[in-house]
Design an enzyme around this catalytic site. Structure first.
Site, PDB file in Angstrom:
ATOM      1  CG  ASP A 134      -1.971   1.120   1.136  1.00 42.23           C
ATOM      2  OD1 ASP A 134      -2.342   1.519   0.020  1.00 42.23           O
ATOM      3  OD2 ASP A 134      -2.389   1.616   2.192  1.00 42.23           O
ATOM      4  CB  CYS A 194     -18.929   1.343  -9.531  1.00 34.19           C
ATOM      5  SG  CYS A 194     -18.092   1.232 -11.131  1.00 34.19           S
ATOM      6  CB  CYS A 214     -12.437   9.284  -3.660  1.00 32.47           C
ATOM      7  SG  CYS A 214     -12.728   7.612  -3.050  1.00 32.47           S
TER       8      CYS A 214
END
Length: 381
Positions: A134, A194, A214
């Site tokens: 990540d 989506c 987002c």
């Protein structure tokens, strides 16, 4: 040792240590990704949390000398919560996204990658390896896509046939010339659910995300949340699952596989009001093991205040007034002021009038004016 057999043994070992999918990809540069990242920067769609050097994100050889292969891994996490508590008037609850329901995935994946490194080193003492999860330079999703873990969906998630998009991703660059897996064909088809249901329109088009819009990104910021997003954040404390929960490929993907990711309902859906007065020590003790705590308590508290405003929860007015008048953080004072205006009690109005004469921070003062404006609008209505 025969490399093909070793690769089979490595796959089997990965399964033994709790890795749900493993794939092997070339360490060649990610040329297509490079073009997308350049475009993303030009449009100012990046979050700011990612590695800013595009070369490092797209050229594995810059991260490990003699890089030949990349091992991609995926671990499934649950999408269902048993016995989830329900918020009620006077005891409202927030929600952490599914990726933050259990043990911090960074730690979980690093543990498994460390075991993989040890297994490889035991058989190939000269092996060179570099693992990341990540926060590393590489794009986990681009690596997973190339390694055949899943396909890159329109919501920019990796979707696996077995577990849907509810998977954590990690990778290891190595100089071992493994046999590469084939990338998976896109299976989204004409579906655009989506894109259509994203609360903020962050999914600009299939495969193109404006991270600045987002909710998953917005809930992790530490400043004032822009006004346009405050009414759509709902009771989200960290992250957003909307583009995953509507995805047809995620239906019936419960993924109750790893006990370490099983959610504690009181952590995953905590009461909101206690969050407003939680100490740093208490926050770390209670929430420190989940990934959603990485930015500290301030973003969570700000989001909790917005959630209480969303519910127009009058029981929270006394603690919001306390924050407005006494908290040493302008963002918390200002957000509390905005929330008091949204909730709209007489007690809140008097507190806002008091605060406008004592507040010294310009941004917080502007929020107090917004709070007072709600009352003015109510009178006009």
């Amino acid at each position: 040792m025969n490399l093909d057999q070793f690769q089979k043994d490595l796959v089997a070992y990965a399964s033994e240590i709790g890795i749900d999918k493993i794939g092997f990809a070339s360490a060649e540069p990610f040329y297509n990704l490079r073009h997308r990242l350049i475009r993303q920067q030009q449009l100012n769609y990046q979050s700011g949390f990612e590695e800013p050097d595009i070369d490092k994100r797209t050229r594995p050889a810059l991260l490990l000398d003699e890089a030949v292969s990349i091992i991609a891994i995926a671990i499934a996490y649950p999408s269902k919560m048993k016995d989830a508590p329900q918020g009620v008037k006077g005891a409202r609850r927030g929600i952490f996204s599914r990726s933050s329901w259990g043990k911090d995935y960074h730690a979980a994946l690093r543990e498994r990658l460390t075991l993989l490194e040890a297994f490889i080193a035991a058989h190939y003492p000269d092996a060179r390896m570099r693992s990341m999860v990540d926060t590393g330079e590489l794009s986990d999703r681009a690596v997973a896509e190339r390694a055949g873990i899943g396909w890159s969906a329109k919501n920019t998630s990796i979707i696996t046939p077995e577990f849907g998009s509810y998977v954590y991703l990690g990778e290891m660059i190595t100089n071992i010339p493994f046999r590469f897996d084939e990338a998976m064909e896109d299976q989204c088809g004409d579906c655009r659910l989506c894109i259509d249901v994203c609360p903020t329109g962050a999914i600009v088009e299939g495969g193109q995300l404006n991270a600045q819009r987002c909710i998953s990104f917005l809930t992790q910021t530490k400043g004032f949340l822009p006004d346009e997003f405050r009414t759509v954040i709902g009771n989200r404390l960290y992250g957003c699952d909307t583009c995953q929960t509507v995805c047809p490929k995620n239906k019936r993907k419960a993924n109750e596989i790893h006990p370490e990711f099983k959610p504690d309902p009181e952590i995953a859906k905590p009461l909101l009001e206690p969050l407003l007065t939680i100490s740093n020590r208490e926050f770390k003790s209670k929430f420190g093991y989940v990934s959603g705590s990485w930015r500290g308590k301030k973003p969570i508290q700000r989001n909790a205040i917005l959630a209480l405003a969303h519910f127009k929860e009058e029981s929270a007015v006394p603690v919001l007034i306390e924050l407005l008048l006494k908290d040493d953080r302008p963002v918390i004072r200002g957000t509390a002021a905005w929330a008091l205006g949204k909730i709209g009690t007489e007690e809140g109005l008097q507190a806002l009038k008091q605060a406008q004469h004592t507040e010294q921070d310009e941004e917080a003062l502007a929020e107090i004016q917004k709070g007072l404006a709600f009352f003015a609008e109510e009178l006009k209505g």
